[in-house]
Design an enzyme around this catalytic site. Structure first.
Site, mmCIF file in Angstrom:
data_model
loop_
_atom_site.group_PDB
_atom_site.id
_atom_site.type_symbol
_atom_site.label_atom_id
_atom_site.label_comp_id
_atom_site.label_asym_id
_atom_site.label_seq_id
_atom_site.Cartn_x
_atom_site.Cartn_y
_atom_site.Cartn_z
ATOM 1 N N LYS A 49 0.481 8.006 -7.579
ATOM 2 C CA LYS A 49 0.235 8.714 -6.315
ATOM 3 C C LYS A 49 0.064 10.216 -6.577
ATOM 4 C CE LYS A 49 2.336 5.215 -3.379
ATOM 5 N NZ LYS A 49 3.261 4.848 -2.319
ATOM 6 N N LYS B 102 -12.580 -9.255 10.903
ATOM 7 C CA LYS B 102 -11.171 -9.618 11.131
ATOM 8 C C LYS B 102 -10.772 -9.307 12.566
ATOM 9 C CE LYS B 102 -8.784 -9.194 6.683
ATOM 10 N NZ LYS B 102 -7.776 -8.431 5.940
ATOM 11 N N THR C 186 1.270 -0.487 7.009
ATOM 12 C CA THR C 186 1.412 0.941 7.342
ATOM 13 C C THR C 186 0.271 1.376 8.258
ATOM 14 O OG1 THR C 186 2.400 1.264 5.168
ATOM 15 C CG2 THR C 186 1.671 3.243 6.319
ATOM 16 N N GLY C 187 -0.935 0.912 7.918
ATOM 17 C CA GLY C 187 -2.106 1.291 8.716
ATOM 18 C C GLY C 187 -1.957 0.874 10.171
ATOM 19 N N GLY D 8 -7.496 1.555 5.433
ATOM 20 C CA GLY D 8 -6.346 0.638 5.350
ATOM 21 C C GLY D 8 -5.739 0.389 6.714
ATOM 22 N N ALA D 9 -6.553 0.537 7.764
ATOM 23 C CA ALA D 9 -6.046 0.447 9.146
ATOM 24 C C ALA D 9 -5.540 -0.950 9.506
ATOM 25 C CB ALA D 9 -7.155 0.851 10.116
ATOM 26 N N SER D 10 -5.951 -1.966 8.750
ATOM 27 C CA SER D 10 -5.520 -3.338 9.068
ATOM 28 C C SER D 10 -4.211 -3.714 8.368
ATOM 29 C CB SER D 10 -6.611 -4.332 8.648
ATOM 30 O OG SER D 10 -6.861 -4.181 7.256
ATOM 31 N N GLY D 11 -3.715 -2.835 7.490
ATOM 32 C CA GLY D 11 -2.504 -3.164 6.730
ATOM 33 C C GLY D 11 -1.234 -2.891 7.528
#
Ligand SMILES: NC(=O)c1ccc[n+]([C@@H]2O[C@H](COP(=O)([O-])OP(=O)(O)OC[C@H]3O[C@@H](n4cnc5c(N)ncnc54)[C@H](OP(=O)(O)O)[C@@H]3O)[C@@H](O)[C@H]2O)c1
Length: 322
Positions: A127, A44, A16-17, A11-14
């Protein structure tokens, strides 16, 4: 010199990421960073830029077999998930793979407000289901919660100068607006994460990181004073929220995680938690067993809410998800 900590981020592109990636990349002497990109996203711009900054970008299908994901985690010390609950299945696979690969710390995608584990919010329970899976494997972990983002807390301006993603935000005064809760600038989350994952004291613990306490009334007043605009308060009562929650629960019996019902239920439960129940405070975090990041890392300087308001109003930044 101690060896670098090898960190893989899903999720590095989000939103939080990106905060996490920026902080990890700010101390290249401490971290070697891998971004796990799903194959269709590999091209991307954000991954191209990460690559230019020395990140090892790996194409990994988290929807695939855990064994293949585990091969991609060989040699990794810490895995951080910044996925959303829409990727619950993928995160479960990532947990299994992290265990198989023998990683020494897994950070699941919590990053939310303070909330008791069960019986208050469906999103929290989901979660916790991820954490249950982590614990069944005795996978070393750290839970990181952060309060409520500044970035989801301001109403749009009547002039149209600032737009926000209303459906994800607390843009109505909840109850009488006097309940104080913990806020964070999502740009600061990474700073905390970088310190926490390098700290043996936080292994198999929960850590609460927040920036400032505000009531909604004070937030709206400051936003109005800064912008000179007349901010609509548009209140929502406890009874209205309970009604939406009960409708949402009934709709969710037929809905799924992608459905409008999930968003409706999830946001109403967040609002109830923040503005009516008042769970999201450092005192409740302590009660629930969290370590307090302000005590662990007093040198970290958190951005102020007023600074965020100013950045948004002057057009330095945009509200997220727009
Ligand atoms: N405390 C708060 O106020 C607050 C507010 C918002 C969110 N959160 C929490 O923060 C966490 C992250 O949310 P976010 O809003 O930052 O996320 P986001 O911006 O929506 O980013 C989601 C990430 O997941 C990746 N992704 C999506 N589908 C995937 C798949 N099938 N396989 C692999 N990667 C996939 C996306 O990558 P690509 O699309 O580029 O592939 C993207 O990097 C969540 O736990 C959320 O609950 C907290």
């Amino acid at each position: 010199m101690s060896p670098k900590i090898r960190v893989a981020v899903a999720g590095a592109s989000g939103v939080t990421g990106s905060s996490v990636m920026n902080a990890l990349l700010a101390t290249p002497e401490t971290f070697e960073v891998t971004a796990l990109a799903r194959p269709p996203s590999l091209g991307k711009q954000v991954f191209v830029e990460y690559s230019q900054q020395g990140v090892i970008v790996k194409s990994v299908e988290l929807d695939g077999p855990a064994g293949v994901v585990a091969q991609n985690l060989a040699g990794i010390d810490v895995v951080i998930s910044c996925l959303t609950l829409r990727q619950m299945k993928e995160e479960m696979t990532l947990v299994t793979a992290a265990h198989e690969a023998g990683v020494s710390r897994y950070v699941p995608s919590f990053f939310g407000p303070v909330c008791p584990p069960r019986g208050v919010m469906l999103a929290r329970e989901m979660k916790e289901n991820i954490l249950d899976h982590v614990k069944r494997l005795y996978l070393p972990y750290t839970i990181i919660d952060v309060g409520w983002w500044y970035q989801l807390s301001l109403p749009r301006l009547p002039s149209g100068k600032v737009r926000v993603k209303e459906e994800y935000s607390t843009t109505q005064i909840i109850g009488d607006g006097t309940n104080p809760w913990s806020f964070v600038d999502n740009r600061d989350i990474g700073k905390y994460v970088a310190r926490i994952i390098a700290d043996p004291k936080t292994l198999n613990k929960q850590v609460f990181c927040y920036s400032e306490m505000w009531t909604q009334n004070d937030v709206y007043e400051s936003w109005g004073a800064l912008t000179g605009e007349s901010i609509t308060r548009n209140p929502i009562t406890k009874e209205e929220l309970l009604q939406i929650i009960s409708e949402g629960e009934a709709e969710m019996a037929h809905g799924d995680l992608e459905s409008a019902a999930m968003l409706k239920l999830g946001m109403a439960q967040y609002k109830y938690l923040l503005g009516i129940r008042g769970d999201n405070t450092p005192e409740h975090a302590k009660y629930l067993g969290y370590l307090d990041a302000k005590e662990l890392y007093p040198d970290i300087v958190a951005s102020s809410f007023k600074n965020y308001m100013n950045d948004l109003f002057t057009g330095n930044i945009k509200a997220p998800y727009i």
